[in-house]
Design a protein around this motif. Structure first.
Motif, PDB file in Angstrom:
ATOM      1  N   GLU A   1       0.118   3.318  -0.896  1.00 31.00           N
ATOM      2  CA  GLU A   1       0.183   3.546  -2.343  1.00 31.00           C
ATOM      3  C   GLU A   1       0.012   2.228  -3.095  1.00 31.00           C
ATOM      4  O   GLU A   1      -0.661   2.170  -4.126  1.00 31.00           O
ATOM      5  CB  GLU A   1       1.520   4.186  -2.710  1.00 31.00           C
ATOM      6  CG  GLU A   1       1.663   5.584  -2.142  1.00 31.00           C
ATOM      7  CD  GLU A   1       3.044   6.156  -2.396  1.00 31.00           C
ATOM      8  OE1 GLU A   1       3.924   5.422  -2.885  1.00 31.00           O
ATOM      9  OE2 GLU A   1       3.239   7.351  -2.120  1.00 31.00           O
TER      10      GLU A   1
ATOM     11  N   GLU B   1      -1.627  -0.415  -2.141  1.00 31.58           N
ATOM     12  CA  GLU B   1      -3.028  -0.833  -2.087  1.00 31.58           C
ATOM     13  C   GLU B   1      -3.875  -0.021  -3.066  1.00 31.58           C
ATOM     14  O   GLU B   1      -4.725  -0.562  -3.775  1.00 31.58           O
ATOM     15  CB  GLU B   1      -3.584  -0.669  -0.666  1.00 31.58           C
ATOM     16  CG  GLU B   1      -3.096  -1.740   0.306  1.00 31.58           C
ATOM     17  CD  GLU B   1      -3.388  -1.395   1.765  1.00 31.58           C
ATOM     18  OE1 GLU B   1      -3.335  -2.317   2.604  1.00 31.58           O
ATOM     19  OE2 GLU B   1      -3.655  -0.213   2.080  1.00 31.58           O
ATOM     20  N   LEU B   2      -3.623   1.295  -3.081  1.00 31.79           N
ATOM     21  CA  LEU B   2      -4.416   2.132  -3.982  1.00 31.79           C
ATOM     22  C   LEU B   2      -4.131   1.786  -5.437  1.00 31.79           C
ATOM     23  O   LEU B   2      -5.053   1.759  -6.264  1.00 31.79           O
ATOM     24  CB  LEU B   2      -4.118   3.617  -3.719  1.00 31.79           C
ATOM     25  CG  LEU B   2      -4.688   4.149  -2.407  1.00 31.79           C
ATOM     26  CD1 LEU B   2      -4.193   5.568  -2.151  1.00 31.79           C
ATOM     27  CD2 LEU B   2      -6.207   4.142  -2.453  1.00 31.79           C
ATOM     28  N   SER B   3      -2.866   1.506  -5.753  1.00 35.04           N
ATOM     29  CA  SER B   3      -2.573   1.205  -7.157  1.00 35.04           C
ATOM     30  C   SER B   3      -3.225  -0.125  -7.548  1.00 35.04           C
ATOM     31  O   SER B   3      -3.655  -0.287  -8.694  1.00 35.04           O
ATOM     32  CB  SER B   3      -1.068   1.200  -7.411  1.00 35.04           C
ATOM     33  OG  SER B   3      -0.439   0.178  -6.687  1.00 35.04           O
TER      34      SER B   3
ATOM     35  N   LEU C   1     -10.767   9.978  -4.470  1.00 34.39           N
ATOM     36  CA  LEU C   1     -10.319  10.033  -3.072  1.00 34.39           C
ATOM     37  C   LEU C   1     -10.856  11.293  -2.400  1.00 34.39           C
ATOM     38  O   LEU C   1     -11.296  11.253  -1.255  1.00 34.39           O
ATOM     39  CB  LEU C   1      -8.791  10.011  -3.017  1.00 34.39           C
ATOM     40  CG  LEU C   1      -8.145   8.711  -3.510  1.00 34.39           C
ATOM     41  CD1 LEU C   1      -6.636   8.817  -3.487  1.00 34.39           C
ATOM     42  CD2 LEU C   1      -8.615   7.532  -2.658  1.00 34.39           C
TER      43      LEU C   1
ATOM     44  N   ARG D   1      -6.097  -1.205  -6.145  1.00 36.60           N
ATOM     45  CA  ARG D   1      -7.523  -0.905  -6.218  1.00 36.60           C
ATOM     46  C   ARG D   1      -7.904  -0.276  -7.549  1.00 36.60           C
ATOM     47  O   ARG D   1      -8.917  -0.618  -8.141  1.00 36.60           O
ATOM     48  CB  ARG D   1      -7.903   0.041  -5.068  1.00 36.60           C
ATOM     49  CG  ARG D   1      -9.290   0.596  -5.210  1.00 36.60           C
ATOM     50  CD  ARG D   1      -9.674   1.509  -4.065  1.00 36.60           C
ATOM     51  NE  ARG D   1     -10.881   2.259  -4.397  1.00 36.60           N
ATOM     52  CZ  ARG D   1     -11.266   3.346  -3.766  1.00 36.60           C
ATOM     53  NH1 ARG D   1     -10.586   3.800  -2.733  1.00 36.60           N
ATOM     54  NH2 ARG D   1     -12.360   3.981  -4.138  1.00 36.60           N
TER      55      ARG D   1
ATOM     56  N   ILE E   1      -8.393   9.545 -10.023  1.00 35.59           N
ATOM     57  CA  ILE E   1      -8.112   8.958  -8.711  1.00 35.59           C
ATOM     58  C   ILE E   1      -8.193  10.040  -7.640  1.00 35.59           C
ATOM     59  O   ILE E   1      -8.819   9.863  -6.596  1.00 35.59           O
ATOM     60  CB  ILE E   1      -6.716   8.308  -8.715  1.00 35.59           C
ATOM     61  CG1 ILE E   1      -6.727   7.111  -9.668  1.00 35.59           C
ATOM     62  CG2 ILE E   1      -6.300   7.897  -7.319  1.00 35.59           C
ATOM     63  CD1 ILE E   1      -5.353   6.566  -9.980  1.00 35.59           C
TER      64      ILE E   1
ATOM     65  N   VAL F   1      -0.784   6.783  -8.757  1.00 36.14           N
ATOM     66  CA  VAL F   1      -1.391   7.059  -7.452  1.00 36.14           C
ATOM     67  C   VAL F   1      -0.644   8.195  -6.773  1.00 36.14           C
ATOM     68  O   VAL F   1      -1.252   9.118  -6.216  1.00 36.14           O
ATOM     69  CB  VAL F   1      -1.359   5.797  -6.569  1.00 36.14           C
ATOM     70  CG1 VAL F   1      -1.731   6.139  -5.138  1.00 36.14           C
ATOM     71  CG2 VAL F   1      -2.307   4.747  -7.114  1.00 36.14           C
TER      72      VAL F   1
END
Lengths: 250, 250
Positions: B47, B49-51, B29, B53, B25, B61
């Motif tokens: 965080e 949203e990233l987790s 990024l 995604r 990850i 994340v």
DNA sequence: GAGCATTTGTGCGTATGTATG
DNA sequence: ACATACATACGCACAAATGCT
């Protein structure tokens, strides 16, 4: 050992007082290390023992240990344990900086290992620093320097290929940069500027420097010129911050 | 918002392939930031949203983000979000290093705040550096220096109290070190040596420098002498590594 | 100021992976 | 092969800071 654990105060923590548990643990351990209750090089209790002692989850202990490692107080080794950090090496930066002299001055044994030598066209920024036109061939040498067998600095050197055609061959034979340059007709050179920053290492850097990923590296960028002022070498170096201290003499 | 997330490749990860998920990850990024898909200063997805995604736990994340923050690529703010890091300031170290000149040269507005002034007896090591006998009174001044309102360096200055009796009063009035020394009859001084290391900051340092705890600080220790060679000041400074780059001119 | 939603920070419990000796 | 010890990952819950209503 005949008696109990070293530093065996149970050290109860203040819960719900605004200070994170992991930070209280970090402070407690830091104080005990500073007080010499655990001497440099000695092994600390395991994470399981510490989590029992402080009555917290092992994750919480790990968070505290990570902090201590990042601050340079302890060294964590996978599968072995955690140890109190030891000595640091003084590394002098100056117009006449030479790695081996620097290390010998500290009564340590210098060693150099060339990891990679390649020739490639110069990027815009590098070309300007070297005083070349963009795209001109550049010799890139990556070199790990050690003191008493322990990695100290990882350097990426950039030389103008046109001026030093046999440099790659020379370095493959003898990892000393100054010796190679001398053999190419540059018996003396001088460091013009050095830029210094700090950041956490990439995984590769951490691996090569045998350093934890949560310990910073000192990053320097230096330009070396010959007595006529022509640039002979642009170096990007990464020092294991836990093992060296840079000394700048004005 | 009417449309989807910025940089919306789902980016599936390789599980059980020997590379930690958080590292994959972080690399993803990092590449997106390097490619300019998220410009400097811009906000990153949360965080949560990233987790979503990456289909991982939020902890995973967070581990990746911590790494990016430590490496200086992003800045995390509690309760607000994460942002791509911005510019760095060049700070020249040399025999005539003066903070305000240094900052003005970069077209920024220098500012100094004295946090604390105290008088105390000299410890052994400090006494030697200052050329005093142990226990002699020393004026300790803690000062935060800023550029354009943003903290850059936290300095702890040590002066021989006997030689500069009115220094504390002068500094309380005007935070400029050079001005205070000039008023004490030292119009000029010069930096002898500087030692440079890097480590993670203490909580207080992180707070004062308005910097994350996982970002390193550059630590310098400098000795300033007057034209006759007498030591006038020993300074221990901590620079926000994410905001400055030290330039050493040989 | 109070209240609320959003977002990051801390902590627990659990499970499994991997390096070391 | 085995035990030990650190590393990664998940899921859940709540705390704390921020910003908006």
């Amino acid at each position: 050992m005949t008696d109990g654990a070293p530093g065996s105060l149970p050290a109860s923590l203040a819960r719900r007082e605004g200070v994170a548990l992991w930070r209280q643990i970090q402070q407690t351990l830091e104080a005990e290390i500073a007080a010499g209750r655990v001497p440099p090089g000695a092994r600390l209790p395991t994470e399981a023992e510490l989590s029992a002692r402080f009555s917290v989850n092992r994750h919480t202990v790990r968070r505290a240990m990570e902090e201590l490692e990042g601050r340079g107080l302890v060294r964590i080794e996978h599968g072995r344990g955690s140890f109190v950090a030891e000595d640091v090496l003084d590394y002098r930066l100056g117009p006449r900086t030479r790695f081996s002299e620097n290390i010998r001055r500290e009564n340590r044994e210098p060693e150099g290992r060339i990891l990679r030598i390649a020739e490639m066209p110069a990027e815009a920024a590098l070309a300007e620093q070297l005083g070349l036109r963009r795209g001109r061939p550049v010799i890139v040498a990556e070199r790990l320097a050690l003191a008493d067998g322990r990695p100290v600095v990882l350097g990426t050197h950039h030389f103008p290929a046109a001026r030093f055609p046999q440099l790659a061959a020379l370095l493959a034979d003898n990892p000393s940069i100054s010796a190679a340059l001398a053999a190419c007709g540059v018996p003396d050179y001088r460091r013009l500027v050095t830029r210094v920053t700090a950041r956490l290492p990439t995984p590769e850097e951490a691996e090569l420097l045998q350093q934890s990923r949560s310990r910073p590296v000192l990053v320097t960028e230096a330009v070396n010129v010959d007595p006529e002022g022509a640039v002979v070498d642009v170096t990007h170096a990464r020092y294991a911050a836990g093992r060296v201290q840079l000394i700048v003499e004005s």
